[in-house]
Design an enzyme around this catalytic site. Structure first.
Site, PDB file in Angstrom:
ATOM      1  N   SER A 140       0.863  -1.185   0.000  1.00  0.00           N
ATOM      2  CA  SER A 140       0.000   0.000   0.000  1.00  0.00           C
ATOM      3  C   SER A 140       0.895   1.228   0.000  1.00  0.00           C
ATOM      4  O   SER A 140       2.072   1.158   0.388  1.00  0.00           O
ATOM      5  CB  SER A 140      -0.881   0.001   1.259  1.00  0.00           C
ATOM      6  OG  SER A 140      -1.585   1.229   1.390  1.00  0.00           O
ATOM      7  N   TYR A 153      -2.513  -1.370  10.278  1.00  0.00           N
ATOM      8  CA  TYR A 153      -2.406  -1.657   8.848  1.00  0.00           C
ATOM      9  C   TYR A 153      -1.095  -1.084   8.304  1.00  0.00           C
ATOM     10  O   TYR A 153      -0.341  -1.772   7.609  1.00  0.00           O
ATOM     11  CB  TYR A 153      -3.601  -1.047   8.125  1.00  0.00           C
ATOM     12  CG  TYR A 153      -3.608  -1.213   6.632  1.00  0.00           C
ATOM     13  CD1 TYR A 153      -3.918  -2.439   6.046  1.00  0.00           C
ATOM     14  CD2 TYR A 153      -3.342  -0.133   5.790  1.00  0.00           C
ATOM     15  CE1 TYR A 153      -3.955  -2.585   4.666  1.00  0.00           C
ATOM     16  CE2 TYR A 153      -3.376  -0.275   4.411  1.00  0.00           C
ATOM     17  CZ  TYR A 153      -3.682  -1.497   3.853  1.00  0.00           C
ATOM     18  OH  TYR A 153      -3.714  -1.648   2.483  1.00  0.00           O
TER      19      TYR A 153
END
Length: 262
Positions: A140, A153
């Site tokens: 990401s 995350y």
């Protein structure tokens, strides 16, 4: 590298980016192994492929990472040499640090980091023996810089970058490539499935996610990055600018805090 005709194993293939990759690679005559926990959804994905005979389903739970060596051996024995592993499966998060249970952080690390590492390590000897193989890991932009509500995350995605950067260094001599794919906002169910403070799913869509790149567009760009054997690829819209603002940490901090993204 020309991905045409390669044998590709995709995790998280039951929806979103993984599903779109399955359709795109099926059109490129790849032999596909698609995995996730949800077998029924995988069957639906396979039924939507133009060449169903080239798509095999292998149920897989990344949280069960202790069983990964045996699982990977079974797959290699059944399907033969694998050219590319696409580590796509994972979970997101939407909760403040002060409110988040430690079990939520553990789950994010177990699935996003340890499960991916375990699967990669289990397949690594196969790639070394063949003197060929490419690990493609979907991380990401949050693996490069942080954003509120995504602490666990971000931590897991940052960890993936550290691990795979070293893997690339240690095994380039064995003919093994590593590509890290860093999405920005992509219109998938990642926000709906994101863990909240108590570990339950958010069950609502983020506006930014809904307005993100289509999975079809993302898959095309991702496949192009794999074929170019890029070390890292940042596939996003304006949020991609955060990559360059990392060199100005205070400015990046201000820009992220001013954004309306949750």
């Amino acid at each position: 590298m020309n991905i045409e005709g390669k044998t590709v194993w995709i995790t998280g293939a039951s929806s979103g980016i993984g599903e779109a990759l399955t359709y795109a690679l099926n059109k490129r005559n790849c032999k596909l192994i698609i995995s996730s926990r949800r077998v029924h959804e995988l069957q639906a994905v396979r039924s939507n492929c133009q060449n169903k005979d080239a798509v095999s389903i292998v149920p897989l739970d990344l949280a069960a990472y202790e069983s990964m060596p045996e699982r990977v051996q079974q797959v290699v024995a059944e399907f033969g040499p694998i050219d590319i592993l696409i580590n796509n499966a994972g979970l997101s998060q939407r909760s403040l640090i002060a409110e988040t249970a430690i079990d939520v952080y553990k789950k994010l690390i177990d699935i996003n980091y340890l499960g991916t590492v375990a699967m990669t390590k289990a397949l690594l000897p196969h790639f070394i023996t063949n003197k060929n193989g490419h690990f493609v890991t979907v991380t990401s932009l949050m693996g490069k810089f942080g954003s509120p509500y995504r602490s666990g995350y971000c931590g897991a995605k940052h960890a993936l970058h550290g691990f795979f950067d070293v893997l690339r260094m240690e095994h380039a001599k064995d003919g093994i490539g590593v590509t890290l794919i860093c999405p920005g906002f992509v219109n998938t169910n990642v926000a709906k499935n994101a863990l909240t403070a108590d570990g339950s799913s958010q069950n609502t869509q983020d506006k930014a996610t809904q307005n993100g790149l289509s999975v079809e567009t993302f898959a095309k760009k991702m496949i192009r990055a794999i074929e170019k054997e890029k070390f890292e690829a940042y596939i996003a819209r304006k949020e991609r600018m955060g990559i360059y603002l990392r060199f100005f940490p205070k400015l990046l901090h201000k820009v992220v805090l001013k954004s309306t993204v949750k």
